[in-house]
Each structure stands twice: as C-alpha cells, then as structure tokens.
Write a protein that holds these residues in place. Structure first.
Motif, short mmCIF file in Angstrom:
data_model
loop_
_atom_site.label_atom_id
_atom_site.label_comp_id
_atom_site.label_asym_id
_atom_site.label_seq_id
_atom_site.Cartn_x
_atom_site.Cartn_y
_atom_site.Cartn_z
N ASP A 27 32.84 11.53 -99.68
CA ASP A 27 32.31 12.34 -100.79
C ASP A 27 31.42 11.47 -101.67
N GLU A 28 30.21 11.19 -101.20
CA GLU A 28 29.32 10.31 -101.94
C GLU A 28 28.77 10.96 -103.21
N ASP A 29 28.78 12.31 -103.25
CA ASP A 29 28.32 12.98 -104.46
C ASP A 29 29.23 12.68 -105.65
N ALA A 30 30.48 12.33 -105.38
CA ALA A 30 31.44 12.05 -106.45
C ALA A 30 31.34 10.61 -106.97
N LEU A 31 30.57 9.80 -106.27
CA LEU A 31 30.44 8.40 -106.69
C LEU A 31 29.63 8.31 -107.98
N SER A 32 29.96 7.33 -108.80
CA SER A 32 29.24 7.16 -110.06
C SER A 32 27.79 6.74 -109.81
N THR A 33 26.92 7.11 -110.72
CA THR A 33 25.51 6.73 -110.59
C THR A 33 25.34 5.22 -110.64
N ILE A 34 26.11 4.57 -111.48
CA ILE A 34 26.02 3.10 -111.58
C ILE A 34 26.35 2.45 -110.25
N PHE A 35 27.44 2.91 -109.61
CA PHE A 35 27.84 2.33 -108.33
C PHE A 35 26.78 2.60 -107.26
N LYS A 36 26.29 3.84 -107.20
CA LYS A 36 25.28 4.16 -106.18
C LYS A 36 24.01 3.35 -106.38
N ASN A 37 23.59 3.16 -107.62
CA ASN A 37 22.40 2.35 -107.89
C ASN A 37 22.61 0.89 -107.50
N THR A 38 23.81 0.39 -107.77
CA THR A 38 24.12 -1.00 -107.42
C THR A 38 24.06 -1.19 -105.91
N VAL A 39 24.66 -0.26 -105.19
CA VAL A 39 24.64 -0.33 -103.72
C VAL A 39 23.21 -0.25 -103.19
N GLU A 40 22.41 0.65 -103.76
CA GLU A 40 21.03 0.80 -103.30
C GLU A 40 20.22 -0.48 -103.57
N ASP A 41 20.45 -1.10 -104.72
CA ASP A 41 19.73 -2.34 -105.03
C ASP A 41 20.10 -3.44 -104.05
N ALA A 42 21.39 -3.55 -103.74
CA ALA A 42 21.83 -4.58 -102.79
C ALA A 42 21.32 -4.27 -101.38
N PHE A 43 21.33 -2.98 -101.01
CA PHE A 43 20.85 -2.60 -99.68
C PHE A 43 19.35 -2.83 -99.56
N SER A 44 18.61 -2.52 -100.62
CA SER A 44 17.16 -2.77 -100.60
C SER A 44 16.87 -4.25 -100.45
N TYR A 45 17.66 -5.08 -101.15
CA TYR A 45 17.51 -6.53 -100.99
C TYR A 45 17.78 -6.93 -99.54
N ALA A 46 18.81 -6.33 -98.94
CA ALA A 46 19.16 -6.66 -97.56
C ALA A 46 18.05 -6.29 -96.58
N MET A 47 17.35 -5.20 -96.86
CA MET A 47 16.34 -4.70 -95.93
C MET A 47 14.95 -5.30 -96.15
N MET A 48 14.63 -5.67 -97.39
CA MET A 48 13.24 -6.00 -97.70
C MET A 48 12.96 -7.42 -98.17
N SER A 49 13.97 -8.14 -98.62
CA SER A 49 13.72 -9.50 -99.07
C SER A 49 13.24 -10.38 -97.92
N ASP A 50 12.26 -11.22 -98.19
CA ASP A 50 11.74 -12.12 -97.15
C ASP A 50 12.85 -12.99 -96.56
N THR A 51 13.78 -13.38 -97.39
CA THR A 51 14.86 -14.25 -96.90
C THR A 51 15.87 -13.49 -96.05
N GLN A 52 15.77 -12.15 -96.07
CA GLN A 52 16.64 -11.34 -95.22
C GLN A 52 15.96 -10.94 -93.91
N LEU A 53 14.74 -11.41 -93.72
CA LEU A 53 13.99 -11.08 -92.51
C LEU A 53 13.84 -12.29 -91.60
#
Length: 357
Positions: free
Chosen positions: A265-291
C-alpha cells in the motif's frame, strides 16, 4: 551551512586546519604537506591546556548551615564541583564532577601516533575546535586502501576522534573508510566488531586513550573483511526494482511504514518517506559514481545508494549535524548498517529477503 568553529580572539585565527584542500567554510589554515602531530596541534589552534578549579558561590550572606553552625558570608565552595577552562584565553567551559579527568589535546594526538608507532604512516588531514574550544576533532588517514574491482574504485581508511572538555560526552574514536570517487563514508559493523571506541573521562581516561590503539587495530581486520565483501558484492547483479525495494527497507523509519510496504500500500506511505526513497533511488540510477563497473546494477552499488544519499544528497542543518548522523552513530550510520545487513542477506538468499507479501 553553519560551522561553529572556534574563533580565538587572542590569536585572531579560527581553530582549524586542513591539508591541501580548503574546507567548505573557507576558514582556518590550509597547509601543503601533512604535518606532524606537534605541527597539527599548532596549525589547528589546539596548543592550549585545559585546567579546572573549584567552583564557588560568590558574595553570599551569613547563613546557618544544616548542622546549626554559622557559615560566614563570602565565597562558598560548592562540594565536589569544578569548572574547566582553557589556559590561553581563560574562557570557561562548564562545571564537572570530582571524578572528571581532563584529557589534554596533546593526549588525543598521542592516541593517533601510538596506532602505527611514533606517527610513521599516520597522516593528519584535519583538526580543529568547536564553540569556545570545549570540543575538538581530528581526522587522520591510515596507511593502505580498500580496493574494489580492477579499476579506480578505491576507499581510503581514516580514523576520526572527538573529545570534549565540558563533561558533555565521552572520548570517541571511529574507524571511517571513505570511498574516494564520491566521498561516501562506508561505515558498517561486521558481526560483533564495532568501528567505534568510546572512553569515559574518568581517572584512567588518559591511559585508556593510549591503549585504545590496540582496539583500533581492528581497523586492519575490518578493512580486509570489507574489501572481500565489497568485491564480492560488485559481482552480484541486482535489478533496478530490487534496488528500490532494498532502499525502501533500509530507510524504513518505523513498523507502520514497514506494514504499508508489506501490504504493498504505497499510497499510505508518508510523502517525506516517498521523497527520501526517490532521492536515494535517483542517486543510485544517475550519479556518475553509481555508473562505474563496480556499482552499476550491482549489490555494491545498491549499498552505495544508501550511504551516498546521506553523504551527498541529504541536507543537514549544519556540519555538526552531518558529522553526528554519518560518523557518530546517528541516523545515517544506522540506515547504512541496515543497508549493509540487507545486502549481506541478499548475497546469501537472493531477492527472497525483499519479498514482503
């Protein structure tokens, strides 16, 4: 970002030094070569003694004590309480008890020199004082590296030490490996081995500080183990969706959030938590050091997604808050440990550990 570095009005300098590179606050002394401990103490403005004197209540009137005896007015000593202060500026720090033992700044550097024998191989990189000089910190680079893969993915080995002169905390030394390409701090407890040593300011604190290098000898053992683990992780493939799930579990703040994740039930997750996860996931996918070859689509990259988020993405109110979070057992270190444990489990059991339904 605030710095809280001590400004010594007696000398007109900030109490901080760094080797070669300017710190983010552009304050203090920048030196071109790694100094000796004696030079580092001077460069950082830590060449003062900390003293303590009995605490008095000034100018009291004549009173009758609890035993019925007249206490004449004047200065009345407070039993078993002492004030600490620095010798060069006479600035007061705080009040401490009779059992509080002062560990001088030079004793803290003696700890580092003792680790590798007379300072040979130890490289003092930064040191300084905070506030009025009541808290000091030192970072020093140890010989050797942790190497992952066949390329340039190299982690340097540091020991960080902080101590206070106002009774606010213990002497703390931490083994802190830092991945060069992105400055990620890769702290992780391996089994029962902790990367942190804490020493109380008791009567034998100085001796315990001098002996602490024996405990910090674990740094070499931890380095070897971490190198083996990280190299193994760099060969284990993990999908993008698995990376995101691992990030969610590592950053999960409480049981309620975990239950929502378990139900899907991801709709029930807090906005703060979802934003934190998205920021970390974006870092994982796009940072030069992650490539890099060692991180792109690998379990090692998934671990770095969490440590890199706290080191390079998350905002902190000041540098002390970041230090506390990443190195001194705060939120970031706890989440990095959770990520480490999840990666160890993934290594052994595969994505079964990510299946919550």
């Amino acid at each position: 970002m605030a710095h809280n570095l001590n400004f010594n009005e007696h000398t007109g300098n900030y109490s901080f030094f760094s080797v070669q590179q300017k710190a983010w606050h552009n304050l203090g002394q920048i030196v071109s070569e790694y100094p000796t401990s004696t030079e580092a103490i001077r460069f950082a403005g830590l060449d003062y003694d900390v003293l303590k004197k009995p605490v008095f209540i000034n100018g009291i009137d004549n009173v009758i004590g609890a035993d019925g005896v007249l206490i004449e007015g004047g200065d009345l000593p407070v039993p078993n309480r002492f004030g600490t202060y620095r010798s060069d500026t006479n600035e007061a720090f705080d009040v401490v008890g009779k059992d509080y033992h002062i560990v001088q700044n030079r004793d803290a550097f003696a700890f580092f020199d003792a680790i590798v024998g007379g300072g040979e191989g130890i490289l003092y990189e930064t040191a300084g004082a905070l506030g009025r000089g009541e808290r000091i910190f030192i970072t020093a680079k140890l010989p050797g590296y942790i190497r992952v893969g066949d390329g340039d993915d190299v982690t340097e080995k540091y020991i960080f030490l902080t101590t206070s002169h106002d009774g606010s905390g213990s002497i703390t030394a931490a083994f802190t490996p830092i991945r060069i390409v992105c400055q990620n701090t890769l702290n992780a407890a391996l089994g029962k081995m902790s990367n942190v040593v804490r020493i109380k300011h008791t009567a034998n604190a100085k001796q315990r500080l001098l002996d602490a290098h024996r405990v910090m000898g674990l740094a070499d053992m931890m380095s070897a183990q971490m190198e083996g683990i990280f190299n193994e992780w760099s060969k284990i493939r993990i999908t993008d969706s698995e990376v995101k799930k691992l990030i969610q579990l590592a950053l999960c703040p409480n049981k309620e959030t975990f239950d929502f994740l378990k139900k899907g039930d991801e709709d029930a997750l807090s906005t703060i938590f979802k934003n934190t996860v998205e920021d970390a996931f974006s870092y994982a996918m796009m940072s030069d050091t992650q490539l890099m070859e060692t991180t792109k689509g690998t379990l090692f990259g998934a671990y770095n997604a969490v440590t890199g988020y706290y080191q390079n993405v998350r905002k902190y109110k000041d540098d002390e808050a970041k230090l506390q979070s990443i190195v001194m057992g705060g939120t970031a270190q706890g989440k990095a440990q959770k990520a480490f444990d999840l990666c160890r489990a993934f290594e052994k059991e595969g994505n079964n550990i990510l299946q919550l339904n």
